[in-house]
Design an enzyme around this catalytic site. Structure first.
Site, mmCIF file in Angstrom:
data_model
loop_
_atom_site.group_PDB
_atom_site.id
_atom_site.type_symbol
_atom_site.label_atom_id
_atom_site.label_comp_id
_atom_site.label_asym_id
_atom_site.label_seq_id
_atom_site.Cartn_x
_atom_site.Cartn_y
_atom_site.Cartn_z
ATOM 1 C CG HIS A 150 -1.966 -1.117 1.134
ATOM 2 N ND1 HIS A 150 -2.725 -1.444 0.018
ATOM 3 C CD2 HIS A 150 -2.290 -2.029 2.086
ATOM 4 C CE1 HIS A 150 -3.450 -2.504 0.290
ATOM 5 N NE2 HIS A 150 -3.217 -2.882 1.533
ATOM 6 C CG ASP A 199 -5.640 -5.703 -0.451
ATOM 7 O OD1 ASP A 199 -5.733 -6.642 0.350
ATOM 8 O OD2 ASP A 199 -5.548 -4.522 -0.087
#
Length: 455
Positions: free
Chosen positions: A269, A320
């Site tokens: 991220h 994800d």
């Protein structure tokens, strides 16, 4: 031997035309050169199939179920997280395996050749370990084998509910281990991956600086082998503030000051970094693992891609939460985020390479590095992770080179152009369809019927 004739191929030396790519029985690329032999397959456009560097497979079953606003008008990542924990109170090993097979199949049909599975659902409901500590790890490996996808298994250490060392509760209890038990689980998970095909490998994933304390992080890094290390880092403002309050530094700053972060690492991220942190991370050689579709869905923020690549940083892409599995949409979403933030166009393009070329080649290199996988390039000796695409359609219109890549990524129909996918030489998708699609989808639908009354 499999012999592929391709009209155009993206190689480490750029675009080449009319190549023959030979795959040997071990699943590697044996040769790349002029067309000389009768082919087993003819491909219009041949690219390396990328590694999806960050997946939580079980969350695929939640896709579309967390879009209603909760009772708090300030709905955020943290309310999504509470719903995820409620969902966790139900999943059995059989259900997790069926969900993982579905998501891995969808990745292959999207053009991925391998996945790094950030696997943290270890125990039964309430946190009771299974008799086989690696039960869930073995189910992930089994699902990968069913689908044929390449796998880097990343067992996750998750010890606390926050930087204040509060105990895990609710759904979190299914994740938790103290360092000693985690090291046993990790060893069992490594054996589970090693029992799979020869291209399967494993690594280590301390979940985050919220979930693993400094002593626990040091212990598992010291004792859990030399494979890839993946960690969530600087995803949310609240996370940054919590780490700052308890550790005295922002997450990226603390990690770089306290550990030898290098090419072994993949930091996931990184949407809440300062300019200085972005430049510092780029210089380490670590991979920034980006998940733009999930980051958009959760409102995480925008990764500073222009600065990071401008400083020579390495990045890759993952799906994800698996809310939407689309390789080309992931790449496009990163580029569009830069344009929206900076009021620009072609933000990541360079003088010699188009935006699509920069994105795709970065994703190929970074994904392979993050997965500890010899892939991401069409070159002798690499694993034969390949995607063949049709260019005679309304999306590509027989375009060449960078224009073909740009059309795949930005034209909106890239995924429909995927015709054939190989993972370590395993032919898993043919004419756009996975070889076990019907059985995998049927099992997934059965699981969703079992879950739907309780969600």
């Amino acid at each position: 031997m499999q012999i592929i004739h391709a009209k155009q191929v993206l190689t480490p030396n750029g675009w080449q035309s009319d190549l023959e790519v030979t795959l040997d029985a071990s699943g590697r690329i044996a040769d790349v050169g002029p067309q000389r032999h009768a082919p087993t397959d003819r491909i219009a456009l041949l690219l390396p199939a990328l590694l999806n560097l960050h997946s939580h497979a079980f969350q695929r079953a939640m896709a579309g179920l967390t879009e209603a606003r909760g009772p708090d008008p300030r709905d955020s990542f943290w309310s999504w997280r509470r719903l995820m924990y409620k969902f966790l109170d139900q999943l059995s090993p059989d259900q997790v395996e069926a969900i993982a097979a579905q998501v891995f199949m969808e990745m292959l049909e999207a053009g991925y050749g391998a996945v790094a599975e950030f696997h943290y659902l270890h125990h039964d409901v309430g946190g009771m370990p299974y008799d086989n500590l690696a039960e869930m790890s073995e189910r992930v490996v089994s699902a990968a084998m069913t689908s044929g996808i390449g796998l880097t298994l990343l067992p996750v250490q998750y010890q606390y509910g926050g930087c204040d060392l509060r105990p895990l509760n609710g759904g979190q209890q299914r994740f938790g281990n103290d360092p000693e038990r985690f090291l046993r689980l990790h060893a069992d998970a490594v054996r589970a991956a090693a029992a799979g095909p020869t291209d399967y490998t494993s690594g280590l994933a301390p979940h985050s600086l919220r979930a693993v304390d400094p002593a626990g992080l040091a212990a598992i890094l010291d004792q859990a082998g030399s494979g890839p290390v993946h960690m969530h880092l600087a995803e949310q403002v609240a996370e940054v503030n919590e780490v700052l309050a308890h550790l005295g530094a922002r997450p990226t700053e603390w990690l770089l000051d306290n550990h030898n972060v290098g090419q072994r690492w993949c930091l996931i991220h990184c949407t809440q970094m300062t300019e200085a942190e972005t430049a510092a991370l780029a210089k380490t050689g670590a991979v920034a693992g980006l998940c733009p579709l999930t980051e958009s869905n959760l409102g995480d923020g925008i990764f500073n891609g222009t600065t990071y690549l401008g400083q020579g940083g390495t990045l890759g892409f993952g799906s994800d939460s698996n809310v939407h599995i689309s390789l080309f949409e992931e790449l496009k979403t990163l580029e569009y985020s830069q344009r929206l933030r900076d009021l620009s166009r072609a933000a990541l393009a360079t003088e010699g390479r188009s935006t699509g070329r920069v994105l795709f080649e970065a994703a190929a290199k970074g994904g392979a590095q993050a997965g500890g996988r010899n892939s991401g390039r069409i070159e002798m000796g690499a694993w034969a992770d390949l995607v063949g695409l049709d260019d005679d359609n309304q999306w590509l219109c027989n375009r060449q080179g960078d224009a073909a890549l740009d059309s795949l990524i930005f034209g909106g129909g890239g995924q429909s152009c995927v015709r054939d996918v190989w993972s370590a030489g395993r032919r898993v998708v043919k004419e756009g369809r996975h070889f076990k699609r019907d059985a995998i989808v049927s099992n997934f639908k059965t699981v969703m019927r079992q879950l739907e009354t309780n969600i």
